[in-house]
Design a protein around this motif. Structure first.
Motif, PDB file in Angstrom:
ATOM      1  N   GLN A  54       4.461  11.028  15.945  1.00  0.00           N
ATOM      2  CA  GLN A  54       4.738   9.972  16.922  1.00  0.00           C
ATOM      3  C   GLN A  54       3.601   9.849  17.931  1.00  0.00           C
ATOM      4  OE1 GLN A  54       7.426   8.011  16.627  1.00  0.00           O
ATOM      5  NE2 GLN A  54       6.796   6.766  18.350  1.00  0.00           N
ATOM      6  N   LYS A  55       3.023  10.983  18.317  1.00  0.00           N
ATOM      7  CA  LYS A  55       1.941  10.999  19.310  1.00  0.00           C
ATOM      8  C   LYS A  55       0.741  10.180  18.831  1.00  0.00           C
ATOM      9  CE  LYS A  55       0.405  15.118  19.998  1.00  0.00           C
ATOM     10  NZ  LYS A  55      -0.068  16.450  20.426  1.00  0.00           N
ATOM     11  N   HIS A  56       0.505  10.161  17.540  1.00  0.00           N
ATOM     12  CA  HIS A  56      -0.674   9.478  16.999  1.00  0.00           C
ATOM     13  C   HIS A  56      -0.319   8.172  16.295  1.00  0.00           C
ATOM     14  CE1 HIS A  56      -2.970  12.964  18.061  1.00  0.00           C
ATOM     15  NE2 HIS A  56      -2.125  13.729  17.401  1.00  0.00           N
ATOM     16  N   ARG A  57       0.857   7.681  16.546  1.00  0.00           N
ATOM     17  CA  ARG A  57       1.310   6.454  15.903  1.00  0.00           C
ATOM     18  C   ARG A  57       0.482   5.236  16.314  1.00  0.00           C
ATOM     19  NH1 ARG A  57       7.576   4.810  15.147  1.00  0.00           N
ATOM     20  NH2 ARG A  57       7.171   3.387  13.437  1.00  0.00           N
ATOM     21  N   SER A  58      -0.090   5.284  17.499  1.00  0.00           N
ATOM     22  CA  SER A  58      -0.834   4.128  18.009  1.00  0.00           C
ATOM     23  C   SER A  58      -2.255   4.034  17.453  1.00  0.00           C
ATOM     24  CB  SER A  58      -0.877   4.173  19.535  1.00  0.00           C
ATOM     25  OG  SER A  58      -1.589   5.315  19.950  1.00  0.00           O
ATOM     26  N   VAL A  59      -2.676   5.010  16.663  1.00  0.00           N
ATOM     27  CA  VAL A  59      -4.021   4.971  16.085  1.00  0.00           C
ATOM     28  C   VAL A  59      -4.098   3.781  15.131  1.00  0.00           C
ATOM     29  CG1 VAL A  59      -5.645   6.169  14.561  1.00  0.00           C
ATOM     30  CG2 VAL A  59      -4.398   7.439  16.300  1.00  0.00           C
ATOM     31  N   ASN A  60      -5.126   2.993  15.279  1.00  0.00           N
ATOM     32  CA  ASN A  60      -5.319   1.817  14.430  1.00  0.00           C
ATOM     33  C   ASN A  60      -5.496   2.261  12.980  1.00  0.00           C
ATOM     34  OD1 ASN A  60      -6.120  -0.514  13.136  1.00  0.00           O
ATOM     35  ND2 ASN A  60      -7.560  -1.109  14.734  1.00  0.00           N
ATOM     36  N   LYS A  61      -4.724   1.666  12.076  1.00  0.00           N
ATOM     37  CA  LYS A  61      -4.803   2.074  10.672  1.00  0.00           C
ATOM     38  C   LYS A  61      -6.148   1.729  10.034  1.00  0.00           C
ATOM     39  CE  LYS A  61      -2.456  -2.022   8.862  1.00  0.00           C
ATOM     40  NZ  LYS A  61      -1.286  -2.480   8.113  1.00  0.00           N
ATOM     41  N   ASP A 112      -8.968   2.391  11.636  1.00  0.00           N
ATOM     42  CA  ASP A 112      -9.909   3.371  12.201  1.00  0.00           C
ATOM     43  C   ASP A 112      -9.922   4.582  11.259  1.00  0.00           C
ATOM     44  OD1 ASP A 112     -11.505   5.020  13.667  1.00  0.00           O
ATOM     45  OD2 ASP A 112     -10.276   4.958  15.491  1.00  0.00           O
ATOM     46  N   PHE A 113     -10.658   4.427  10.157  1.00  0.00           N
ATOM     47  CA  PHE A 113     -10.626   5.420   9.081  1.00  0.00           C
ATOM     48  C   PHE A 113     -11.086   6.802   9.531  1.00  0.00           C
ATOM     49  CE2 PHE A 113     -11.462   1.297   6.892  1.00  0.00           C
ATOM     50  CZ  PHE A 113     -10.186   1.149   6.370  1.00  0.00           C
ATOM     51  N   GLY A 114     -12.069   6.843  10.394  1.00  0.00           N
ATOM     52  CA  GLY A 114     -12.565   8.128  10.884  1.00  0.00           C
ATOM     53  C   GLY A 114     -11.476   8.903  11.614  1.00  0.00           C
ATOM     54  N   ALA A 115     -10.773   8.222  12.498  1.00  0.00           N
ATOM     55  CA  ALA A 115      -9.713   8.874  13.271  1.00  0.00           C
ATOM     56  C   ALA A 115      -8.561   9.302  12.365  1.00  0.00           C
ATOM     57  CB  ALA A 115      -9.200   7.940  14.365  1.00  0.00           C
ATOM     58  N   VAL A 116      -8.182   8.443  11.439  1.00  0.00           N
ATOM     59  CA  VAL A 116      -7.072   8.766  10.530  1.00  0.00           C
ATOM     60  C   VAL A 116      -7.441   9.955   9.653  1.00  0.00           C
ATOM     61  CG1 VAL A 116      -5.626   7.921   8.639  1.00  0.00           C
ATOM     62  CG2 VAL A 116      -6.169   6.411  10.555  1.00  0.00           C
ATOM     63  N   GLU A 117      -8.652   9.958   9.124  1.00  0.00           N
ATOM     64  CA  GLU A 117      -9.068  11.073   8.272  1.00  0.00           C
ATOM     65  C   GLU A 117      -9.141  12.369   9.068  1.00  0.00           C
ATOM     66  OE1 GLU A 117     -12.680   9.568   6.585  1.00  0.00           O
ATOM     67  OE2 GLU A 117     -11.612   8.598   4.932  1.00  0.00           O
ATOM     68  N   MET A 137       8.830  -4.331   0.017  1.00  0.00           N
ATOM     69  CA  MET A 137       8.008  -3.504   0.880  1.00  0.00           C
ATOM     70  C   MET A 137       6.545  -3.740   0.534  1.00  0.00           C
ATOM     71  SD  MET A 137       8.394   0.535   1.460  1.00  0.00           S
ATOM     72  CE  MET A 137       7.311   1.395   2.499  1.00  0.00           C
ATOM     73  N   ALA A 138       5.722  -3.765   1.561  1.00  0.00           N
ATOM     74  CA  ALA A 138       4.297  -4.000   1.360  1.00  0.00           C
ATOM     75  C   ALA A 138       3.655  -2.798   0.676  1.00  0.00           C
ATOM     76  CB  ALA A 138       3.628  -4.250   2.704  1.00  0.00           C
ATOM     77  N   ARG A 139       2.584  -3.059  -0.030  1.00  0.00           N
ATOM     78  CA  ARG A 139       1.846  -1.967  -0.666  1.00  0.00           C
ATOM     79  C   ARG A 139       1.136  -1.152   0.400  1.00  0.00           C
ATOM     80  NH1 ARG A 139      -0.100  -3.940  -6.453  1.00  0.00           N
ATOM     81  NH2 ARG A 139      -0.282  -1.710  -6.734  1.00  0.00           N
ATOM     82  N   LEU A 140       1.117   0.144   0.187  1.00  0.00           N
ATOM     83  CA  LEU A 140       0.468   1.039   1.133  1.00  0.00           C
ATOM     84  C   LEU A 140      -0.960   1.314   0.708  1.00  0.00           C
ATOM     85  CD1 LEU A 140       3.322   3.666   1.622  1.00  0.00           C
ATOM     86  CD2 LEU A 140       2.771   1.720   3.081  1.00  0.00           C
ATOM     87  N   SER A 141      -1.835   1.456   1.691  1.00  0.00           N
ATOM     88  CA  SER A 141      -3.216   1.820   1.389  1.00  0.00           C
ATOM     89  C   SER A 141      -3.259   3.300   1.025  1.00  0.00           C
ATOM     90  CB  SER A 141      -4.110   1.558   2.602  1.00  0.00           C
ATOM     91  OG  SER A 141      -3.854   2.515   3.608  1.00  0.00           O
ATOM     92  N   GLY A 142      -4.399   3.741   0.553  1.00  0.00           N
ATOM     93  CA  GLY A 142      -4.560   5.141   0.172  1.00  0.00           C
ATOM     94  C   GLY A 142      -4.340   6.086   1.344  1.00  0.00           C
ATOM     95  N   LEU A 143      -4.893   5.734   2.502  1.00  0.00           N
ATOM     96  CA  LEU A 143      -4.721   6.576   3.680  1.00  0.00           C
ATOM     97  C   LEU A 143      -3.264   6.591   4.139  1.00  0.00           C
ATOM     98  CD1 LEU A 143      -7.846   5.988   5.952  1.00  0.00           C
ATOM     99  CD2 LEU A 143      -7.185   8.061   4.753  1.00  0.00           C
ATOM    100  N   GLN A 144      -2.600   5.454   4.066  1.00  0.00           N
ATOM    101  CA  GLN A 144      -1.189   5.405   4.447  1.00  0.00           C
ATOM    102  C   GLN A 144      -0.354   6.294   3.531  1.00  0.00           C
ATOM    103  OE1 GLN A 144      -0.820   1.124   4.254  1.00  0.00           O
ATOM    104  NE2 GLN A 144      -0.532   1.008   6.475  1.00  0.00           N
ATOM    105  N   ARG A 145      -0.682   6.289   2.253  1.00  0.00           N
ATOM    106  CA  ARG A 145       0.034   7.160   1.300  1.00  0.00           C
ATOM    107  C   ARG A 145      -0.230   8.627   1.620  1.00  0.00           C
ATOM    108  NH1 ARG A 145      -1.480   3.228  -2.653  1.00  0.00           N
ATOM    109  NH2 ARG A 145      -3.208   4.543  -3.280  1.00  0.00           N
ATOM    110  N   GLU A 146      -1.461   8.951   2.025  1.00  0.00           N
ATOM    111  CA  GLU A 146      -1.789  10.337   2.379  1.00  0.00           C
ATOM    112  C   GLU A 146      -1.022  10.787   3.618  1.00  0.00           C
ATOM    113  OE1 GLU A 146      -5.853  11.778   2.356  1.00  0.00           O
ATOM    114  OE2 GLU A 146      -6.414   9.988   1.205  1.00  0.00           O
ATOM    115  N   VAL A 147      -0.901   9.908   4.606  1.00  0.00           N
ATOM    116  CA  VAL A 147      -0.161  10.246   5.824  1.00  0.00           C
ATOM    117  C   VAL A 147       1.308  10.477   5.477  1.00  0.00           C
ATOM    118  CG1 VAL A 147       0.640   9.365   8.062  1.00  0.00           C
ATOM    119  CG2 VAL A 147      -1.747   9.066   7.380  1.00  0.00           C
TER     120      VAL A 147
END
Length: 78
Positions: free
Chosen positions: A42-49, A51-56, A1-11
């Protein structure tokens, strides 16, 4: 499995926290909470990973919603 970024781990952590909190809800309404949580992610799954502002923003919004729905006074959703 690929390593997850910090934001991915937070999600992923927020997702897990949501499902842990669902265990504290009445048994007859747990399914409604599960469906709602899955639909929100699921609704926000299409947000580009990248796009840090949107993810945060969505993480902050998700934490606020989790805090609100974790209240003992909230017995069901929908």
């Amino acid at each position: 499995m690929a390593r997850l970024s910090g934001l991915q781990r937070e999600v992923l952590s927020l997702y897990r926290q949501c499902f842990r909190e669902i265990r504290n809800k009445p048994a007859d309404s747990r399914n409604n909470f599960k469906q709602y949580a899955r639909a929100e992610f699921q609704k926000h799954r299409s947000v580009n990973k990248k796009d840090f502002g949107a993810v945060e923003y969505l993480l902050r919004k998700g934490h606020r919603q989790l805090e609100m729905y974790s209240s003992l006074g909230i017995r069901n959703i929908r």
